[in-house]
Motif scaffolding. Structure first.
Motif, PDB file in Angstrom:
ATOM      1  N   ARG A  74     -45.008 -52.708 -31.074  1.00 24.77           N
ATOM      2  CA  ARG A  74     -45.767 -52.667 -32.742  1.00 24.77           C
ATOM      3  C   ARG A  74     -47.429 -54.140 -32.405  1.00 24.77           C
ATOM      4  N   VAL A  75     -48.139 -53.446 -32.010  1.00 27.33           N
ATOM      5  CA  VAL A  75     -49.190 -54.465 -31.559  1.00 27.33           C
ATOM      6  C   VAL A  75     -50.632 -53.755 -32.857  1.00 27.33           C
ATOM      7  N   LEU A  76     -51.250 -54.602 -33.317  1.00 29.53           N
ATOM      8  CA  LEU A  76     -52.393 -55.212 -34.483  1.00 29.53           C
ATOM      9  C   LEU A  76     -53.633 -55.098 -33.498  1.00 29.53           C
ATOM     10  N   ASP A  77     -54.473 -54.881 -33.828  1.00 25.20           N
ATOM     11  CA  ASP A  77     -55.547 -54.887 -33.053  1.00 25.20           C
ATOM     12  C   ASP A  77     -56.616 -54.984 -34.700  1.00 25.20           C
ATOM     13  N   VAL A  78     -56.753 -56.426 -34.200  1.00 25.98           N
ATOM     14  CA  VAL A  78     -58.226 -56.138 -35.219  1.00 25.98           C
ATOM     15  C   VAL A  78     -59.745 -56.668 -35.081  1.00 25.98           C
ATOM     16  N   GLY A  79     -59.768 -56.024 -35.647  1.00 25.97           N
ATOM     17  CA  GLY A  79     -61.529 -55.555 -35.177  1.00 25.97           C
ATOM     18  C   GLY A  79     -61.716 -54.710 -33.450  1.00 25.97           C
ATOM     19  N   GLY A  80     -60.720 -53.943 -33.220  1.00 26.46           N
ATOM     20  CA  GLY A  80     -61.041 -53.504 -32.285  1.00 26.46           C
ATOM     21  C   GLY A  80     -61.243 -51.956 -32.411  1.00 26.46           C
ATOM     22  N   GLY A  81     -62.080 -51.267 -32.721  1.00 26.52           N
ATOM     23  CA  GLY A  81     -62.187 -50.382 -33.554  1.00 26.52           C
ATOM     24  C   GLY A  81     -62.721 -49.229 -32.481  1.00 26.52           C
ATOM     25  N   SER A  86     -63.801 -61.096 -29.540  1.00 28.76           N
ATOM     26  CA  SER A  86     -65.169 -61.190 -30.187  1.00 28.76           C
ATOM     27  C   SER A  86     -64.858 -60.386 -31.546  1.00 28.76           C
ATOM     28  N   VAL A  87     -64.004 -61.345 -33.035  1.00 28.23           N
ATOM     29  CA  VAL A  87     -63.916 -61.237 -34.134  1.00 28.23           C
ATOM     30  C   VAL A  87     -64.372 -62.389 -34.521  1.00 28.23           C
ATOM     31  N   LEU A  88     -63.922 -63.423 -33.691  1.00 28.14           N
ATOM     32  CA  LEU A  88     -63.994 -65.141 -34.708  1.00 28.14           C
ATOM     33  C   LEU A  88     -65.497 -65.540 -34.944  1.00 28.14           C
ATOM     34  N   GLU A  89     -66.860 -64.750 -34.000  1.00 26.47           N
ATOM     35  CA  GLU A  89     -68.111 -65.064 -34.415  1.00 26.47           C
ATOM     36  C   GLU A  89     -68.166 -64.605 -35.418  1.00 26.47           C
ATOM     37  N   ILE A  90     -67.739 -63.102 -36.017  1.00 28.05           N
ATOM     38  CA  ILE A  90     -68.828 -62.209 -37.363  1.00 28.05           C
ATOM     39  C   ILE A  90     -68.104 -62.242 -38.625  1.00 28.05           C
ATOM     40  N   THR A 115     -63.266 -64.813 -27.897  1.00 31.06           N
ATOM     41  CA  THR A 115     -64.438 -65.067 -28.789  1.00 31.06           C
ATOM     42  C   THR A 115     -64.926 -66.289 -27.209  1.00 31.06           C
ATOM     43  N   VAL A 116     -66.549 -65.923 -27.774  1.00 29.65           N
ATOM     44  CA  VAL A 116     -67.730 -66.453 -27.271  1.00 29.65           C
ATOM     45  C   VAL A 116     -67.739 -68.282 -27.190  1.00 29.65           C
ATOM     46  N   ASN A 117     -67.894 -68.743 -26.037  1.00 28.37           N
ATOM     47  CA  ASN A 117     -67.923 -69.825 -25.077  1.00 28.37           C
ATOM     48  C   ASN A 117     -69.452 -70.449 -25.442  1.00 28.37           C
ATOM     49  N   ARG A 118     -69.693 -71.964 -26.028  1.00 27.67           N
ATOM     50  CA  ARG A 118     -70.701 -71.923 -26.578  1.00 27.67           C
ATOM     51  C   ARG A 118     -71.436 -72.682 -24.993  1.00 27.67           C
ATOM     52  N   ALA A 119     -70.426 -73.563 -24.389  1.00 29.93           N
ATOM     53  CA  ALA A 119     -71.492 -74.014 -22.397  1.00 29.93           C
ATOM     54  C   ALA A 119     -71.961 -72.150 -22.139  1.00 29.93           C
ATOM     55  N   GLY A 120     -70.871 -71.525 -21.988  1.00 26.18           N
ATOM     56  CA  GLY A 120     -71.721 -70.333 -20.959  1.00 26.18           C
ATOM     57  C   GLY A 120     -72.705 -69.844 -21.874  1.00 26.18           C
ATOM     58  N   ALA A 121     -73.060 -69.891 -23.120  1.00 28.43           N
ATOM     59  CA  ALA A 121     -74.128 -69.261 -23.968  1.00 28.43           C
ATOM     60  C   ALA A 121     -75.269 -70.046 -23.957  1.00 28.43           C
ATOM     61  N   VAL A 122     -75.228 -71.358 -22.926  1.00 24.76           N
ATOM     62  CA  VAL A 122     -76.582 -72.142 -23.862  1.00 24.76           C
ATOM     63  C   VAL A 122     -76.873 -71.515 -22.300  1.00 24.76           C
ATOM     64  N   LEU A 123     -76.180 -71.307 -20.892  1.00 27.29           N
ATOM     65  CA  LEU A 123     -76.773 -72.009 -19.472  1.00 27.29           C
ATOM     66  C   LEU A 123     -77.206 -70.348 -19.835  1.00 27.29           C
ATOM     67  N   ALA A 124     -76.608 -68.945 -20.224  1.00 24.14           N
ATOM     68  CA  ALA A 124     -77.417 -67.699 -20.290  1.00 24.14           C
ATOM     69  C   ALA A 124     -78.871 -67.600 -20.701  1.00 24.14           C
TER      70      ALA A 124
END
Length: 248
Positions: A35-42, A112-116, A141-150
């Motif tokens: 039984r799987v719960l997908d939060v924010g995976g619409g 991709s939920v905790l960001e928003i 979730t999104v990695n800060r270091a990766g976002a900085v480099l991007a």
């Protein structure tokens, strides 16, 4: 027992999500329906492949449009009966799930939920409360270091510095900035929700650096992603972070 799995969906084997699926595979291919719960995976990117593997998936998402996409995708894949879409918020699962008569999920997804959300800690505690003892949650979730480099590599050093300092790179915009997390911050959130975290991985270590015009073989990129996902310093600068955690 689960039926023999069908051919993996394209999303399941894409280089971008290879590390996440590699972590989930031992759980979702263990031979027992979950039984799987997908939060924010619409939109169903993970829910539909999981239903194709024989699992029963409930998707809670605030967006009616995303849930409509979920319904179409599940119908096209022939698993409409294995996927249920429910409109609601992740930080109100204590209201949404009892109204459905649901509790005690084996696996939850929080991608991709905790960001928003308004409060990541509250959302993770709500998800933890929906799991059975021993149940697991997949957090990406999104990695800060990766976002900085991007931002830096795309020619926006001012925005990159703002992200490094945990500031909004575009403070004048109408919508609030998406959060970014470091590995230690993510693990602290997970453990603060009463969950026991496993090792974290990088998501999109190299896949997001290669565009379609590069001509790189997707299978080769996927193999490289899997090799780098758990290895520092490469995972430290990935686009995203992933951790699988369990409710004691």
């Amino acid at each position: 027992m689960l039926p023999a799995p069908s051919s993996p969906a394209a999303e399941q084997v894409s280089p971008r999500t290879a590390a996440v699926w590699a972590a989930l595979d031992p759980v979702v291919r263990a031979g027992t329906p979950l039984r799987v719960l997908d939060v924010g995976g619409g939109s169903g990117i993970f829910a539909v492949p999981l239903a194709q593997l024989g699992h029963e998936v409930t998707v809670v998402d605030p967006s009616a449009d995303a849930l409509a996409t979920l319904g179409r995708r599940a119908g096209t894949a022939g698993v409409a009966g294995g996927v249920r879409g429910v409109q609601g918020d992740g930080d109100l699962l204590h209201q949404v799930l009892p109204a459905l008569g649901d509790s005690g999920y084996d696996l939850a997804l929080c991608h991709s939920v905790l960001e928003i959300v308004d409060d990541p800690g509250v959302t993770l505690r709500e998800i933890a409360g929906a799991l059975r003892p021993g149940g697991q949650v997949s957090v990406a979730t999104v990695n800060r270091a990766g976002a900085v480099l991007a931002r830096a590599l795309s020619g926006h050093p001012v925005e990159a510095l703002a992200l490094l300092e945990d500031r909004d790179p575009a403070p004048g915009r109408a919508r609030p900035a998406r959060r970014r997390f470091g590995p230690d911050e993510l693990l602290a959130l997970v453990e603060g929700a009463g969950l026991r975290a496993g090792s974290w991985r990088g998501v999109g270590v190299v896949a997001d650096l290669l565009d379609a015009a590069s001509g790189a073989d997707p299978a080769a990129v996927r193999a490289l992603e899997l090799a780098l996902a758990g290895t520092s310093p490469y995972r430290d600068v990935a686009t995203g972070l992933h951790v699988l955690a369990a409710r004691p």
